[in-house]
Enzyme design. Structure first.
Site, PDB file in Angstrom:
ATOM      1  N   HIS A   1     -20.308 -19.202  -7.878  1.00  0.00           N
ATOM      2  CA  HIS A   1     -20.886 -18.175  -8.692  1.00  0.00           C
ATOM      3  C   HIS A   1     -21.640 -17.019  -7.563  1.00  0.00           C
ATOM      4  O   HIS A   1     -22.337 -16.101  -8.213  1.00  0.00           O
ATOM      5  CB  HIS A   1     -21.920 -18.527  -9.740  1.00  0.00           C
ATOM      6  CG  HIS A   1     -21.756 -19.806 -10.576  1.00  0.00           C
ATOM      7  ND1 HIS A   1     -20.842 -19.570 -11.776  1.00  0.00           N
ATOM      8  CD2 HIS A   1     -21.748 -21.077 -10.441  1.00  0.00           C
ATOM      9  CE1 HIS A   1     -20.685 -20.655 -12.536  1.00  0.00           C
ATOM     10  NE2 HIS A   1     -20.953 -21.590 -11.429  1.00  0.00           N
TER      11      HIS A   1
ATOM     12  N   GLN B   1      26.074 -15.489 -25.844  1.00  0.00           N
ATOM     13  CA  GLN B   1      26.695 -14.674 -24.882  1.00  0.00           C
ATOM     14  C   GLN B   1      26.316 -14.363 -23.706  1.00  0.00           C
ATOM     15  O   GLN B   1      26.674 -13.627 -22.788  1.00  0.00           O
ATOM     16  CB  GLN B   1      26.672 -13.148 -25.774  1.00  0.00           C
ATOM     17  CG  GLN B   1      27.538 -11.982 -25.139  1.00  0.00           C
ATOM     18  CD  GLN B   1      27.491 -11.005 -26.026  1.00  0.00           C
ATOM     19  OE1 GLN B   1      27.166  -9.776 -25.364  1.00  0.00           O
ATOM     20  NE2 GLN B   1      28.202 -10.901 -27.103  1.00  0.00           N
TER      21      GLN B   1
ATOM     22  N   SER C   1     -12.467   5.189   6.716  1.00  0.00           N
ATOM     23  CA  SER C   1     -12.533   6.305   5.645  1.00  0.00           C
ATOM     24  C   SER C   1     -12.495   7.625   6.225  1.00  0.00           C
ATOM     25  O   SER C   1     -12.882   7.980   7.484  1.00  0.00           O
ATOM     26  CB  SER C   1     -14.114   6.101   5.094  1.00  0.00           C
ATOM     27  OG  SER C   1     -14.341   7.043   4.375  1.00  0.00           O
ATOM     28  N   SER C   2     -11.765   8.427   5.521  1.00  0.00           N
ATOM     29  CA  SER C   2     -11.690   9.871   5.926  1.00  0.00           C
ATOM     30  C   SER C   2     -12.839  10.631   6.043  1.00  0.00           C
ATOM     31  O   SER C   2     -13.025  11.683   6.815  1.00  0.00           O
ATOM     32  CB  SER C   2     -10.781  10.670   4.991  1.00  0.00           C
ATOM     33  OG  SER C   2     -11.021  10.757   3.830  1.00  0.00           O
TER      34      SER C   2
ATOM     35  N   LYS D   1     -16.786   3.355   8.486  1.00  0.00           N
ATOM     36  CA  LYS D   1     -16.504   2.388   7.636  1.00  0.00           C
ATOM     37  C   LYS D   1     -15.406   1.824   8.388  1.00  0.00           C
ATOM     38  O   LYS D   1     -14.469   2.575   8.874  1.00  0.00           O
ATOM     39  CB  LYS D   1     -16.312   3.043   6.224  1.00  0.00           C
ATOM     40  CG  LYS D   1     -17.674   3.272   5.495  1.00  0.00           C
ATOM     41  CD  LYS D   1     -17.432   3.795   4.121  1.00  0.00           C
ATOM     42  CE  LYS D   1     -17.121   2.370   3.355  1.00  0.00           C
ATOM     43  NZ  LYS D   1     -16.808   2.669   1.727  1.00  0.00           N
ATOM     44  N   ARG D   2     -15.184   0.384   7.859  1.00  0.00           N
ATOM     45  CA  ARG D   2     -14.050  -0.201   8.090  1.00  0.00           C
ATOM     46  C   ARG D   2     -13.612  -1.052   6.768  1.00  0.00           C
ATOM     47  O   ARG D   2     -13.972  -2.137   6.598  1.00  0.00           O
ATOM     48  CB  ARG D   2     -14.304  -1.298   9.021  1.00  0.00           C
ATOM     49  CG  ARG D   2     -13.157  -2.042   9.461  1.00  0.00           C
ATOM     50  CD  ARG D   2     -13.331  -3.049  10.945  1.00  0.00           C
ATOM     51  NE  ARG D   2     -12.506  -3.867  10.935  1.00  0.00           N
ATOM     52  CZ  ARG D   2     -12.283  -4.694  12.088  1.00  0.00           C
ATOM     53  NH1 ARG D   2     -13.191  -4.857  12.970  1.00  0.00           N
ATOM     54  NH2 ARG D   2     -11.232  -5.659  12.121  1.00  0.00           N
ATOM     55  N   ASN D   3     -12.815  -0.169   6.019  1.00  0.00           N
ATOM     56  CA  ASN D   3     -12.525  -0.557   4.695  1.00  0.00           C
ATOM     57  C   ASN D   3     -11.459  -1.901   4.844  1.00  0.00           C
ATOM     58  O   ASN D   3     -10.445  -1.526   5.294  1.00  0.00           O
ATOM     59  CB  ASN D   3     -12.058   0.493   3.556  1.00  0.00           C
ATOM     60  CG  ASN D   3     -13.329   1.434   3.373  1.00  0.00           C
ATOM     61  OD1 ASN D   3     -14.331   1.012   3.471  1.00  0.00           O
ATOM     62  ND2 ASN D   3     -12.855   2.839   3.238  1.00  0.00           N
TER      63      ASN D   3
ATOM     64  N   SER E   1      17.752  -3.728 -19.852  1.00  0.00           N
ATOM     65  CA  SER E   1      16.998  -2.524 -19.029  1.00  0.00           C
ATOM     66  C   SER E   1      15.755  -2.950 -18.399  1.00  0.00           C
ATOM     67  O   SER E   1      15.442  -2.654 -17.156  1.00  0.00           O
ATOM     68  CB  SER E   1      16.844  -1.058 -20.074  1.00  0.00           C
ATOM     69  OG  SER E   1      16.017  -1.753 -21.072  1.00  0.00           O
TER      70      SER E   1
ATOM     71  N   GLU F   1      15.155  -5.941 -17.232  1.00  0.00           N
ATOM     72  CA  GLU F   1      15.484  -6.780 -16.046  1.00  0.00           C
ATOM     73  C   GLU F   1      15.899  -5.973 -14.889  1.00  0.00           C
ATOM     74  O   GLU F   1      15.822  -6.351 -13.712  1.00  0.00           O
ATOM     75  CB  GLU F   1      16.620  -7.869 -16.426  1.00  0.00           C
ATOM     76  CG  GLU F   1      15.775  -9.085 -17.190  1.00  0.00           C
ATOM     77  CD  GLU F   1      17.090  -9.781 -17.900  1.00  0.00           C
ATOM     78  OE1 GLU F   1      16.788 -10.742 -18.561  1.00  0.00           O
ATOM     79  OE2 GLU F   1      18.278  -9.571 -17.670  1.00  0.00           O
ATOM     80  N   ARG F   2      16.651  -4.885 -15.164  1.00  0.00           N
ATOM     81  CA  ARG F   2      17.197  -4.142 -14.039  1.00  0.00           C
ATOM     82  C   ARG F   2      15.769  -3.459 -13.142  1.00  0.00           C
ATOM     83  O   ARG F   2      15.777  -3.055 -12.065  1.00  0.00           O
ATOM     84  CB  ARG F   2      17.905  -2.941 -14.683  1.00  0.00           C
ATOM     85  CG  ARG F   2      19.296  -3.206 -15.080  1.00  0.00           C
ATOM     86  CD  ARG F   2      20.003  -2.227 -15.923  1.00  0.00           C
ATOM     87  NE  ARG F   2      21.197  -2.829 -16.385  1.00  0.00           N
ATOM     88  CZ  ARG F   2      21.953  -2.065 -17.247  1.00  0.00           C
ATOM     89  NH1 ARG F   2      21.609  -0.950 -17.749  1.00  0.00           N
ATOM     90  NH2 ARG F   2      22.805  -2.765 -17.954  1.00  0.00           N
TER      91      ARG F   2
END
Length: 339
Positions: free
Chosen positions: A22, A93, A143-144, A149-151, A188, A190-191
């Site tokens: 938790h 089919q 981060s720009s 920061k090290r995201n 369509s 599945e394509r």
């Protein structure tokens, strides 16, 4: 991917870390055990993918409604054999789309497992935890706007793309029910979903392997964090030790909980409070009480678990130096002195 997970698990088999349930400190475990869970899950996904591949590798040439009205069954069998496919026992089919749904849902499960790993790494990389971090190249920008920061952008990407694979699985399930002997509502869809899902999972596997192989693990930080809850992670051990003296479980629970809540409020060592409580000391001596706070107790079956998972080869396994519980406690003490 699975090989990388196995290597990481073995490297940190005895690296002590706090287990969290938790989101709250629970009991000591090892980082290697955490990774061993991922390793065995990856094995199950491999088996699922093999089964799903076999389920979808079928073909049919049984005519417009599947009754071989204009072609002999032997033709279907020969063509499918040449293509390396199994002839569908019964068809309409089309080959029935429960097969394709099984394949797509299996891809979704595999993607969810990768997301599970990525989400855990993201959690461990949070500033207040910082026990593990995904690879970060020299000169890379986290981060720009904020240079500090090290995201965790790689693991965030894995979590995001896994959602697409799950969404595609839902579309594949929708394709199972078609009108009568077939309609074209599935075609369509599945394509899009079949190539997208297979390409995505391939990419996610490659990216997740890169993260796991380059994961930066901080055992000293793990040891520090274990102590941040004032020793409360050993509460169940104290509870059970008290019940072994003949004390009713409910009474033991109340004694331990009372001291645990006080440790939280006053930010004092749990062991110190227990040692000053006559309800505890009249049943447990100083050495017995102190022994309840030994993390080695929680690691005594790690080798058994690793053997069951196939992570310990014949002849056993010796972890790298500095990853034993004793070594980690020493690292934690050195870190505290440095502060």
């Amino acid at each position: 991917m699975r090989a990388a997970l196995g290597e990481l698990a073995r490297r940190h088999k005895d690296t002590l870390i706090v287990g969290r349930t938790h989101g709250v400190h629970a009991e000591p475990t090892t980082f290697g055990l955490k990774v061993a869970v991922w390793y065995t899950e990856a094995g199950r996904n491999l088996e699922r993918l093999r089964r799903a591949r076999a389920a979808v590798a079928v073909g049919k040439l049984s005519g417009a409604v599947g009754n071989f009205a204009h072609v002999e069954p032997e033709v279907e069998e020969e063509v499918c054999r040449e293509l390396g496919l199994e002839a569908a026992a019964v068809s309409t089919q089309i080959v029935q789309r429960d097969r394709h749904a099984e394949f797509c849902t299996t891809l979704a499960v595999a993607a969810a497992s990768l997301e599970k790993i990525a989400l855990e790494i993201r959690g461990l990389q949070r500033t207040e935890i910082l026990e593990a971090q995904e690879p970060f190249a020299e000169g890379q920008k986290g981060s720009s706007a904020m240079p500090h920061k090290r995201n965790p952008e790689l693991t965030e990407r894995i979590c995001g793309l896994a959602r697409l694979v799950r969404t595609n699985a839902l579309a594949a399930l929708e394709n199972v029910a078609l009108w009568h002997e077939r309609d074209i509502s599935h075609s369509s869809v599945e394509r899009v979903v079949l190539p997208d899902s297979t390409i995505l999972v391939d990419y996610l596997l490659d990216l997740a392997t890169f993260v796991v192989e380059g994961l930066e693990v901080d055992p000293a930080r793990m040891a520090e964090n274990l102590e941040r809850s004032y020793g409360l992670v050993y509460s169940q051990r104290v509870l059970l030790k008290l019940t072994e003296t003949g004390l009713a479980r409910q009474a033991a629970y109340e004694i331990v909980q009372r001291n645990a809540m006080r440790a939280w409020r006053e930010r004092r060592p749990f062991l110190e409070l227990l040692a000053a409580d006559s309800a505890v000391t009249e049943r447990l001596g100083p050495d017995e009480l102190k022994a309840c706070f030994d993390p080695a107790w929680y690691l005594r079956h790690v080798d058994v678990i690793f053997k069951r998972a196939g992570l310990i080869p014949e002849g056993g396994f010796r972890p790298p130096s500095g990853t034993s519980p004793r070594g980690l406690r020493q690292q934690s003490r050195r870190s505290k002195r440095a502060k």
